[in-house]
Design a protein around this motif. Structure first.
Motif, PDB file in Angstrom:
ATOM      1  N   GLU A 126      49.059  41.075  45.115  1.00  0.00           N
ATOM      2  CA  GLU A 126      48.567  42.434  44.917  1.00  0.00           C
ATOM      3  C   GLU A 126      47.060  42.409  45.123  1.00  0.00           C
ATOM      4  O   GLU A 126      46.368  41.550  44.563  1.00  0.00           O
ATOM      5  N   LYS A 127      46.556  43.323  45.903  1.00  0.00           N
ATOM      6  CA  LYS A 127      45.123  43.348  46.183  1.00  0.00           C
ATOM      7  C   LYS A 127      44.305  43.619  44.930  1.00  0.00           C
ATOM      8  O   LYS A 127      44.755  44.295  44.018  1.00  0.00           O
ATOM      9  N   LYS A 128      43.103  43.104  44.958  1.00  0.00           N
ATOM     10  CA  LYS A 128      42.155  43.362  43.886  1.00  0.00           C
ATOM     11  C   LYS A 128      41.824  44.848  43.876  1.00  0.00           C
ATOM     12  O   LYS A 128      41.660  45.460  44.931  1.00  0.00           O
ATOM     13  N   ARG A 129      41.766  45.420  42.676  1.00  0.00           N
ATOM     14  CA  ARG A 129      41.416  46.827  42.515  1.00  0.00           C
ATOM     15  C   ARG A 129      40.168  46.916  41.641  1.00  0.00           C
ATOM     16  O   ARG A 129      39.820  45.948  40.967  1.00  0.00           O
ATOM     17  N   PRO A 130      39.507  48.066  41.636  1.00  0.00           N
ATOM     18  CA  PRO A 130      38.328  48.191  40.780  1.00  0.00           C
ATOM     19  C   PRO A 130      38.645  47.814  39.333  1.00  0.00           C
ATOM     20  O   PRO A 130      39.650  48.251  38.779  1.00  0.00           O
ATOM     21  N   HIS A 131      37.820  46.966  38.771  1.00  0.00           N
ATOM     22  CA  HIS A 131      37.926  46.522  37.383  1.00  0.00           C
ATOM     23  C   HIS A 131      39.203  45.720  37.099  1.00  0.00           C
ATOM     24  O   HIS A 131      39.620  45.597  35.953  1.00  0.00           O
ATOM     25  N   ARG A 132      39.837  45.204  38.141  1.00  0.00           N
ATOM     26  CA  ARG A 132      41.051  44.408  37.936  1.00  0.00           C
ATOM     27  C   ARG A 132      41.118  43.329  39.018  1.00  0.00           C
ATOM     28  O   ARG A 132      40.993  43.619  40.206  1.00  0.00           O
ATOM     29  N   ALA A 133      41.338  42.102  38.598  1.00  0.00           N
ATOM     30  CA  ALA A 133      41.444  40.989  39.547  1.00  0.00           C
ATOM     31  C   ALA A 133      42.759  41.072  40.315  1.00  0.00           C
ATOM     32  O   ALA A 133      43.700  41.753  39.899  1.00  0.00           O
ATOM     33  N   ALA A 134      42.826  40.373  41.412  1.00  0.00           N
ATOM     34  CA  ALA A 134      44.069  40.288  42.179  1.00  0.00           C
ATOM     35  C   ALA A 134      45.135  39.623  41.324  1.00  0.00           C
ATOM     36  O   ALA A 134      44.836  38.798  40.456  1.00  0.00           O
ATOM     37  N   ARG A 135      46.397  39.995  41.555  1.00  0.00           N
ATOM     38  CA  ARG A 135      47.510  39.386  40.840  1.00  0.00           C
ATOM     39  C   ARG A 135      48.560  38.953  41.846  1.00  0.00           C
ATOM     40  O   ARG A 135      48.628  39.473  42.957  1.00  0.00           O
TER      41      ARG A 135
END
Length: 69
Positions: free
Chosen positions: A27-36
């Motif tokens: 899962e791509k990195k999103r604002p304020h959240r690391a990639a998973r």
């Protein structure tokens, strides 16, 4: 935790959380959240979400979300 022994690769770090060898989708990195890394079953349902980072001694898992359903 900075001196914890990590895995040599992301795959090795993730293996413990994917014992049945299910497909994994990043899962791509999103604002304020690391990639998973999302472990998905044969119906494309998410089983588990794993986040990890590369520390000074290898790849370390820092979060696991179990999905129900």
């Amino acid at each position: 935790m900075s001196d914890a022994a990590g895995a040599d690769t992301r795959g090795e770090a993730l293996a413990r959380y994917n014992p049945h060898g299910l497909p994994v989708v990043r899962e791509k990195k999103r604002p304020h959240r690391a990639a998973r890394w999302l472990v998905v079953d044969e119906d494309h349902e998410i089983v588990r979400a794993v986040s990890m980072f590369r520390g000074s001694n290898g790849w370390l898992v820092d979060g696991v979300e179990e999905c129900s359903g």
